[in-house]
Design a protein around this motif. Structure first.
Motif, PDB file in Angstrom:
ATOM      1  N   LEU A 471       0.846  -1.187   0.000  1.00 54.06           N
ATOM      2  CA  LEU A 471       0.000   0.000   0.000  1.00 54.06           C
ATOM      3  C   LEU A 471       0.884   1.240   0.000  1.00 54.06           C
ATOM      4  O   LEU A 471       2.007   1.218   0.523  1.00 54.06           O
ATOM      5  N   ALA A 472       0.378   2.305  -0.580  1.00 56.38           N
ATOM      6  CA  ALA A 472       1.134   3.557  -0.603  1.00 56.38           C
ATOM      7  C   ALA A 472       0.177   4.728  -0.467  1.00 56.38           C
ATOM      8  O   ALA A 472      -1.003   4.642  -0.807  1.00 56.38           O
ATOM      9  N   SER A 473       0.708   5.823   0.064  1.00 53.26           N
ATOM     10  CA  SER A 473      -0.029   7.078   0.156  1.00 53.26           C
ATOM     11  C   SER A 473       0.907   8.182  -0.286  1.00 53.26           C
ATOM     12  O   SER A 473       1.999   8.344   0.289  1.00 53.26           O
ATOM     13  N   GLU A 474       0.499   8.904  -1.320  1.00 51.57           N
ATOM     14  CA  GLU A 474       1.353   9.921  -1.942  1.00 51.57           C
ATOM     15  C   GLU A 474       2.649   9.256  -2.435  1.00 51.57           C
ATOM     16  O   GLU A 474       2.613   8.417  -3.306  1.00 51.57           O
ATOM     17  N   ASP A 475       3.803   9.570  -1.858  1.00 51.17           N
ATOM     18  CA  ASP A 475       5.048   9.035  -2.395  1.00 51.17           C
ATOM     19  C   ASP A 475       5.766   8.131  -1.401  1.00 51.17           C
ATOM     20  O   ASP A 475       6.987   7.996  -1.425  1.00 51.17           O
ATOM     21  N   ALA A 476       4.982   7.461  -0.515  1.00 50.03           N
ATOM     22  CA  ALA A 476       5.612   6.594   0.481  1.00 50.03           C
ATOM     23  C   ALA A 476       4.757   5.345   0.699  1.00 50.03           C
ATOM     24  O   ALA A 476       3.521   5.403   0.658  1.00 50.03           O
ATOM     25  N   GLU A 477       5.425   4.219   0.926  1.00 49.17           N
ATOM     26  CA  GLU A 477       4.707   2.988   1.246  1.00 49.17           C
ATOM     27  C   GLU A 477       4.201   3.085   2.680  1.00 49.17           C
ATOM     28  O   GLU A 477       4.871   3.644   3.561  1.00 49.17           O
ATOM     29  N   VAL A 478       2.982   2.555   2.922  1.00 51.27           N
ATOM     30  CA  VAL A 478       2.375   2.628   4.246  1.00 51.27           C
ATOM     31  C   VAL A 478       1.922   1.240   4.684  1.00 51.27           C
ATOM     32  O   VAL A 478       1.772   0.327   3.871  1.00 51.27           O
ATOM     33  N   ALA A 479       1.693   1.096   5.980  1.00 47.56           N
ATOM     34  CA  ALA A 479       1.326  -0.203   6.552  1.00 47.56           C
ATOM     35  C   ALA A 479      -0.169  -0.470   6.448  1.00 47.56           C
ATOM     36  O   ALA A 479      -0.597  -1.633   6.534  1.00 47.56           O
ATOM     37  N   GLU A 480      -0.988   0.581   6.266  1.00 48.95           N
ATOM     38  CA  GLU A 480      -2.428   0.394   6.188  1.00 48.95           C
ATOM     39  C   GLU A 480      -3.096   1.616   5.585  1.00 48.95           C
ATOM     40  O   GLU A 480      -2.522   2.711   5.544  1.00 48.95           O
ATOM     41  N   LEU A 481      -4.312   1.412   5.096  1.00 49.07           N
ATOM     42  CA  LEU A 481      -5.201   2.496   4.672  1.00 49.07           C
ATOM     43  C   LEU A 481      -6.531   2.261   5.375  1.00 49.07           C
ATOM     44  O   LEU A 481      -7.119   1.177   5.257  1.00 49.07           O
ATOM     45  N   THR A 482      -7.004   3.262   6.092  1.00 55.81           N
ATOM     46  CA  THR A 482      -8.223   3.100   6.877  1.00 55.81           C
ATOM     47  C   THR A 482      -9.392   3.834   6.225  1.00 55.81           C
ATOM     48  O   THR A 482      -9.219   4.594   5.277  1.00 55.81           O
ATOM     49  N   ALA A 483     -10.590   3.595   6.770  1.00 53.43           N
ATOM     50  CA  ALA A 483     -11.822   4.175   6.220  1.00 53.43           C
ATOM     51  C   ALA A 483     -11.680   5.690   6.081  1.00 53.43           C
ATOM     52  O   ALA A 483     -11.231   6.375   6.992  1.00 53.43           O
ATOM     53  N   GLY A 484     -12.041   6.195   4.909  1.00 50.50           N
ATOM     54  CA  GLY A 484     -11.957   7.614   4.619  1.00 50.50           C
ATOM     55  C   GLY A 484     -10.674   8.035   3.937  1.00 50.50           C
ATOM     56  O   GLY A 484     -10.580   9.162   3.443  1.00 50.50           O
ATOM     57  N   GLN A 485      -9.681   7.158   3.903  1.00 49.60           N
ATOM     58  CA  GLN A 485      -8.398   7.508   3.300  1.00 49.60           C
ATOM     59  C   GLN A 485      -8.358   7.156   1.815  1.00 49.60           C
ATOM     60  O   GLN A 485      -8.977   6.174   1.376  1.00 49.60           O
TER      61      GLN A 485
END
Length: 885
Positions: A471-485
């Protein structure tokens, strides 16, 4: 009844008579189990039925399931050709109960089939049960009449089946056949159990528990899952001990012998067996949509193909062999699996292409391998650096190196190979970062290295399951994406098409228990990574989560139609305008298509109409849209057109549509293009092609926009409605509208001309004999007048008429427009142009009107000015100038 086809038919017919639904084999690429590379058991397609996620309209089923074990944790590839019962492809016969019957009926059905329908002697059979399953032990004694010595309790997990660490599970019972004491080996559970005397032929799984993280619970509706390898039961029924001696393999090996001229004996026997086995697995995988590549399933397919091709080389085949054996396979298995026949051409071409290319790699690689190992003897080891060089520089895979050295008992330093591979990847990452790529692109490159390419399932299905890889958000890998993201999701496999080749990316939803996210776009990144733009609506997305993936079907349907129509429009343009037409860009959306092409001038209405007609002729053929895999050079040589801006590898998908009806291509494929996009199954699925606009984009580049299907019908309905409205206004029929409009236009032109003539006459003095007033300006006659409401283009004509009326002199006309601006024309008769210049006069007038300059000839000049209220001043300035001459 001993042939493979008879055994299969008898099995399915038997269970059909016992109220089972005969279900067709699921595809080899599982759509409902993202944890599997290939289907490897009969229960795979029923996984969600067993877990309760899916309901079917039957509670009993029987199948003959296609299975492949050649990748991931289920991999028998290296054993094929060296053992009696290992295969990369096999068929699993099975019967299933979804909460209907349980152990007693399952045992009864199995025993009656084997002993009565198949006629196996009961004294040659024994069974195993899970050590704690007293119920199964007692049922075998009661139903089959087996003695205690023929029912063996097994205390290990060999007789307890589970779907995973959690989920449905239960004890199982295996049926064994005793080949006799002339074969070494002991019954299951003994030290000699690995021998070949006692062979397992059927496994009955009694699915009665659910394993939770905390404890094992009883299932409310216990179920049955069985599996019997058709190759094993055929060997037993045909009285042979080796699966490769059954009728099916004998036929395939005979075809291989005939094609090579080498008998299946001695060292050649193993090679013929490898070729026969690998012919089955590769052909069925290609028929199910897998094509050779360097990633994922495609790479496993390529490994199998190349291993078979190497053994063809060992048999001395001087040219590609395996594609010649496809007809033999279709004869043997095409009736049970009609997809083989439908895909025969694709299978043949793919095998021929791969073997043609691989033979060059093989000859070069084997020569280098012989040179690198000439000093090694049995027990030696090839260093990893050399093995990696063979792979990286010469395209010789590691497993092929290992297989080639196996007969000489030489191993390969795989740790050294892995070290060299990782070093190369690190260098590639460093080169990417140093190239100044965008931060987000660097993320995708890193994720591709970490998770591998995404397997695309979207050619075959719009619904599948996949596991979240990252998973990624903008320009970085992330551990999770939650509701609303909002963020980005990478899966191990996906049916969502990634934007490329002018085709927009797919949208849809992904979901599982308590989790739901909308896919708003899909893009291809880093050469094979499918990146899904997601908005999480419920729950939390985390890596490792298995999701159901659903492409927006209606949207994909529109995209398919418009993409296929783009191909037809492209070819129709070439047919109508000429072969200079080449694609210069395209956009394929659910609503419409846009196609840019090279052409030096606007298209005529007749040309546009003909293009539309030709495209719709192919739509009406309702021909199948065929896809083949070809070498890019061969495809282009065969007439396939490459798409503008696309990058192609050595192998490409070639999409063919329709049969040409006109010109030099008559009777040949109409459209033949290199394309990786999604298309309709038949041209008739496009419905209708309607061109809505044509115009310029750049010098020498034109653009056509078009609609298909429902959008085209809506557009044409609107056009028809407007036509009927116009007919109503004109009080005529729709057919007569063009003629009536032409009459009105001509009448308007006549009236406008009459009005203009009347205005000019009025402007020049009302049309009477006296005409416009004339005065003396020094030695010259001057006719000067300010007018209004005259078209500026008419001023010169009026000046010419005034000169003719004047005979000798100067004419000045100033027209004042509604916005207050003025246009001035000065004219001098020819007899005076050596004394008076119209250009000098018009510049004087323009300056008085607040303008500058003006130009023309000595006898006629024109200019303008912003202040029409100064018209009389302008005439006065010209009059003063003439008087002073």
């Amino acid at each position: 009844m001993t042939g493979v086809n008879e055994i299969r038919t008898a099995f399915l017919d038997y269970f059909k008579k016992n109220d089972h639904e005969v279900v067709a084999s699921g595809p080899l690429v599982p759509r409902n189990d993202p944890t599997l590379m290939f289907a490897n058991a009969g229960m795979n397609q029923f996984k969600n039925v067993f877990t309760g996620l899916e309901k079917r309209d039957y509670q009993r089923a029987a199948t003959s399931q296609k299975c492949v074990r050649a990748g991931g944790k289920h991999n028998d590839l290296d054993n094929v050709g060296y053992t009696a019962r290992h295969h990369t492809f096999f068929e699993m016969l099975g019967n299933f109960s979804f909460g209907d019957y349980f152990k007693d009926r399952a045992i009864e059905l199995a025993w009656n089939l084997i002993t009565k329908e198949y006629g196996l002697p009961a004294d040659k059979l024994l069974v195993t049960v899970y050590a704690e399953d007293d119920q199964a032990f007692d049922l075998w004694k009661k139903i089959a009449g087996l003695g205690d010595d023929k029912i063996i309790r097994i205390p290990t997990s060999d007789n307890f089946w589970s779907m995973g660490d959690t989920g449905p599970c239960g004890p199982c019972s295996e049926i064994f056949y005793d080949h006799g004491d002339h074969v070494w080996g002991g019954p299951p559970g003994t030290p000699e159990e690995d021998g070949d005397r006692f062979i397992e032929i059927w496994n009955l799984v009694f699915m009665q528990y659910e394993q939770t993280p905390e404890k094992r619970l009883n299932l409310p509706s216990p179920s049955i899952d069985t599996g019997m390898g058709i190759e094993r039961i055929a060997a037993v029924m045909q009285g042979v001990h080796n699966n490769y001696d059954i009728d099916l393999f004998r036929a395939l090996i005979a075809a291989s012998e005939n094609a090579t001229g080498v008998d299946a004996e001695g060292d050649a026997l193993g090679s013929h067996r490898v070729i026969a086995d690998h012919l089955r697995s590769t052909s069925f995988l290609i028929a199910d949509g897998v094509l050779p590549s360097n990633e994922g399933r495609g790479y496993v397919l390529r490994r199998i193909m190349r291993r078979g091709m190497r053994h063809a080389h060992l048999l001395g085949a001087s040219e590609p062999l395996m594609h010649k054996l496809v007809p033999a396979l279709v004869r043997e298995m095409g009736r049970a699996y009609p997809e083989l026949g439908r895909a025969e051409d694709l299978i043949t071409e793919t095998l021929k292409l791969e073997e043609t290319r691989f033979r060059k790699t093989l000859e070069r690689g084997l020569g280098l391998l012989d040179s690198a190992t000439q000093d090694l003897s049995a027990g030696g080891e090839l260093d990893g650096e050399t093995a990696f060089k063979l792979y990286d520089t010469y395209g010789f895979p590691l497993d092929l190196t290992q297989d080639a050295l196996r007969a000489r008992e030489i191993s390969v330093d795989t740790d050294g190979f892995d070290t060299a591979m990782e070093r190369q990847k690190a260098e590639a990452r460093a080169a990417w970062s140093g190239a100044g790529g965008a931060a987000t692109e660097t993320i995708w490159f890193a994720m591709k290295e970490k998770y591998g390419a995404t397997d695309f399932l979207g050619y075959e299905t719009e619904i599948a399951e996949g596991v979240v890889a990252g998973l990624a958000s903008e320009d970085a890998e992330v551990a999770e994406l939650t509701a609303g993201q909002n963020g980005f999701m990478v899966l191990n496999q996906t049916p969502f098409y990634g934007e490329s080749g002018g085709q927009v990316g797919d949208t849809g939803v992904v979901l599982t228990n308590g989790v739901r996210a909308t896919v708003t776009n899909t893009q291809k990144k880093a050469d094979g990574l499918f990146v899904h733009s997601v908005t999480v609506e419920e729950g939390t997305l985390v890596p490792g989560l298995a999701l159901e993936l659903k492409v927006d079907h209606g949207r994909r349907t529109g995209i398919r139609a418009n993409h296929s129509a783009t191909h037809l429009v492209h070819e129709a343009l070439r047919e109508v305008l000429g072969n200079h037409v080449a694609q210069k860009g395209s956009l394929v959306t659910p609503e419409r298509l846009r196609f840019d092409f090279s052409h030096p001038k606007p298209m005529s209405d007749e040309e546009l109409s003909t293009v539309e007609t030709y495209a719709n002729e192919i739509v009406l053929q309702n021909a199948s849209v065929d896809t083949r895999l070809m070498a890019v050079d061969d495809a282009i040589e065969a007439g396939a057109m490459a798409l503008f801006g696309e990058k192609y590898g050595e192998e490409v998908r070639v999409v063919s549509m329709g049969t040409a009806l006109h010109g030099a291509k008559e009777g040949k494929p109409y459209s033949l293009e290199l394309c990786g996009g999604t298309h309709v199954n038949r041209t008739g699925d496009i419905g209708l092609v309607t061109l809505v606009s044509e115009g310029a984009v750049a010098a020498g580049v034109r653009r056509i926009e078009a609609l298909t299907g429902a959008e085209a019908r809506t557009y044409l309905d609107a056009q028809d409605k407007r036509m009927r409205e116009v007919a109503g206004i004109l009080k005529t029929s729709a057919d007569d509208v063009p003629g009536r409009v032409a009459q009105l236009v001509e009448e308007r032109r006549r009236l406008e001309k009459e009005l203009a003539d009347a205005k000019k006459k009025l402007a020049m003095g009302g049309g009477g004999s006296e005409g416009a007033p004339v005065k003396d300006a020094g030695a010259y006659k001057l006719m000067a007048r300010t007018v209004e409401g005259i078209n500026p283009k008419d001023l010169k004509g009026m000046a010419d008429d005034a000169k003719a009326q004047l005979g000798s002199g100067v004419v000045v006309l100033i027209n004042v427009a509604d916005d207050g601006k003025a246009a001035i024309v000065t004219a001098v008769t020819k007899d005076l142009t050596d004394k008076v210049s119209a250009v000098d006069l018009v510049r004087l007038g323009s300056e008085a009107l607040g303008g500058r300059g003006g130009g023309g000839r000595p006898d006629m000049a024109q200019a303008g000015g912003p202040d029409g209220s100064k018209a009389e001043s302008a005439i006065g300035a010209i009059e003063s100038h003439l008087s002073a001459l």
